[in-house]
Design an enzyme around this catalytic site. Sequence first.
Site, PDB file in Angstrom:
ATOM      1  N   SER A 200     -12.387  -4.612  -1.012  1.00 20.36           N
ATOM      2  CA  SER A 200     -13.202  -3.806  -1.941  1.00 20.36           C
ATOM      3  C   SER A 200     -14.695  -4.081  -1.758  1.00 20.36           C
ATOM      4  O   SER A 200     -15.404  -4.394  -2.714  1.00 20.36           O
ATOM      5  CB  SER A 200     -12.797  -4.069  -3.395  1.00 20.36           C
ATOM      6  OG  SER A 200     -11.658  -3.334  -3.740  1.00 20.36           O
ATOM      7  N   PRO A 201     -15.216  -3.950  -0.528  1.00 18.68           N
ATOM      8  CA  PRO A 201     -16.637  -4.254  -0.294  1.00 18.68           C
ATOM      9  C   PRO A 201     -17.596  -3.360  -1.078  1.00 18.68           C
ATOM     10  O   PRO A 201     -18.731  -3.753  -1.341  1.00 18.68           O
ATOM     11  CB  PRO A 201     -16.804  -4.044   1.217  1.00 18.68           C
ATOM     12  CG  PRO A 201     -15.671  -3.148   1.609  1.00 18.68           C
ATOM     13  CD  PRO A 201     -14.539  -3.503   0.703  1.00 18.68           C
TER      14      PRO A 201
ATOM     15  N   HIS B 112      -0.301 -12.146   0.404  1.00 20.72           N
ATOM     16  CA  HIS B 112      -1.218 -11.284  -0.346  1.00 20.72           C
ATOM     17  C   HIS B 112      -1.884 -11.954  -1.551  1.00 20.72           C
ATOM     18  O   HIS B 112      -3.039 -11.670  -1.851  1.00 20.72           O
ATOM     19  CB  HIS B 112      -0.463 -10.033  -0.800  1.00 20.72           C
ATOM     20  CG  HIS B 112      -1.324  -8.818  -0.928  1.00 20.72           C
ATOM     21  ND1 HIS B 112      -0.869  -7.554  -0.677  1.00 20.72           N
ATOM     22  CD2 HIS B 112      -2.627  -8.665  -1.275  1.00 20.72           C
ATOM     23  CE1 HIS B 112      -1.838  -6.674  -0.874  1.00 20.72           C
ATOM     24  NE2 HIS B 112      -2.918  -7.326  -1.232  1.00 20.72           N
TER      25      HIS B 112
ATOM     26  N   GLY C 249     -16.848  -2.229  -4.143  1.00 19.96           N
ATOM     27  CA  GLY C 249     -16.547  -2.357  -5.559  1.00 19.96           C
ATOM     28  C   GLY C 249     -15.315  -1.617  -6.019  1.00 19.96           C
ATOM     29  O   GLY C 249     -15.010  -1.587  -7.209  1.00 19.96           O
TER      30      GLY C 249
ATOM     31  N   TYR D  28       0.870  -1.177   0.000  1.00 19.49           N
ATOM     32  CA  TYR D  28       0.000   0.000   0.000  1.00 19.49           C
ATOM     33  C   TYR D  28       0.906   1.226   0.000  1.00 19.49           C
ATOM     34  O   TYR D  28       1.305   1.755   1.047  1.00 19.49           O
ATOM     35  CB  TYR D  28      -0.951  -0.005   1.194  1.00 19.49           C
ATOM     36  CG  TYR D  28      -2.009  -1.093   1.124  1.00 19.49           C
ATOM     37  CD1 TYR D  28      -2.200  -1.849  -0.044  1.00 19.49           C
ATOM     38  CD2 TYR D  28      -2.823  -1.375   2.213  1.00 19.49           C
ATOM     39  CE1 TYR D  28      -3.156  -2.840  -0.108  1.00 19.49           C
ATOM     40  CE2 TYR D  28      -3.794  -2.364   2.147  1.00 19.49           C
ATOM     41  CZ  TYR D  28      -3.945  -3.097   0.994  1.00 19.49           C
ATOM     42  OH  TYR D  28      -4.904  -4.092   0.925  1.00 19.49           O
TER      43      TYR D  28
END
Length: 288
Positions: free
Chosen positions: A210-211, A130, A213, A55
């Site tokens: 990514s809940p 990951h 989207g 990240y």
Amino acid sequence: METKQLGKTGVSVSAIGLGGMPMSIANRPAEAESIQVIHRALDLGITFIDTADSYCLDESDKHHNERLINQALSSYKGDVSHVVVATKGGLMRPHGNWTRNGNPKHLRQTIRESFQALGGSKPIDIWQYHAPDPKYAIAESLAPVKEAVENGLIRYVGVSNFSVEQIQQAQDVVEIVSVQNQYSPWERQPEIDGVLKYCEQAGLTFLPWSPFGGSRRHQNLQDISAIANLAKEKGVSVYCIVLAWLRSKSPAILPIPGASKISSIEDSVKAINVHLSEAEIQKIDSET
């Protein structure tokens, strides 16, 4: 804040977590703003924060989010001893792209770097592989992870973007407490491929990434009429409805919505008090 057990560890964490990615990739806010977001999340009772070594903007910026989280925890006025930080390793960011690297030598090195980035004073709470790299057997990639657990660098281990078969292969090497796969109204693969059911049966925490989207799709939630209508009826955002919908899908689910603004994490936490009936859940299912 409602809590739930992390896997079978006996450790309790907040039922909604904070995803750190938006604070460290392109278009990220100033670090001072991000620290305020993390502090606000802690104020609201969030005790689970998800991050990754990747990240960041690119390889020269590696571990940015981990360092940011450590800075926020170190400067917070309250007690952070119960906060669980889950990081990940195994993705690279050459020129801002995303590539897999399951080379055991690389994973051994990035685990040590993550350990230092997160403060270097206690084991990494959760380290997640990951994404499996097809160039290496899962057992080969996880060998240095098991070694890091034995050496006190990692407390618990999770996997991400894994199939049921791959999770089982990982469990042959080291104890697994969590699985992080994509899951949203547009990506319902965990319901179909058996991963969600397997997590329930095996006592693993499922972390949907990514809940909403992702950055490209989250604004389109308003176009799903069942979600938009329920949001209007219940006086909450479409994001709250999606988090409530995900939580209704399985007791194993712990959503980790990303945030780069205080208003975003304040909104996500409201989902704890949103409850959907079976009919409302089915209505959303039928449109997604």
